[in-house]
Motif scaffolding. Structure first.
Motif: not given
Length: 82
Positions: A36-45
């Protein structure tokens, strides 16, 4: 790649890996456990990557500052114009 030595004697246009004189290789990596955190972390990097390469439009453009990008790293974003 920045391996030095005899590898630099080969013409960069003669092989699939032209990055011969780079002083280092930057590698951006990120991971997470919760899908569920995929979009958050991909956006961050992606934001970090764009900031690092801000002077060339958010991507490493070959020139005085960058030797380009080594496309064989498993990074879907390298081939994505966005």
């Amino acid at each position: 790649m920045s391996l030095g030595g005899k590898i630099n004697a080969v013409d960069p246009a003669a092989t699939a890996n032209p990055h011969r004189v780079a002083p280092l290789i930057g590698f951006f990596d990120i991971g997470w456990w919760d899908p569920a955190e995929e979009e958050k972390w991909l956006t961050s990097i992606r934001e970090v990557y764009r900031e690092v390469h801000a002077d060339t439009g958010g991507v490493p453009v070959p020139g005085d500052a960058y030797d380009g990008a080594y496309i064989n790293y498993p990074d879907n974003d390298l081939a994505d114009r966005r």
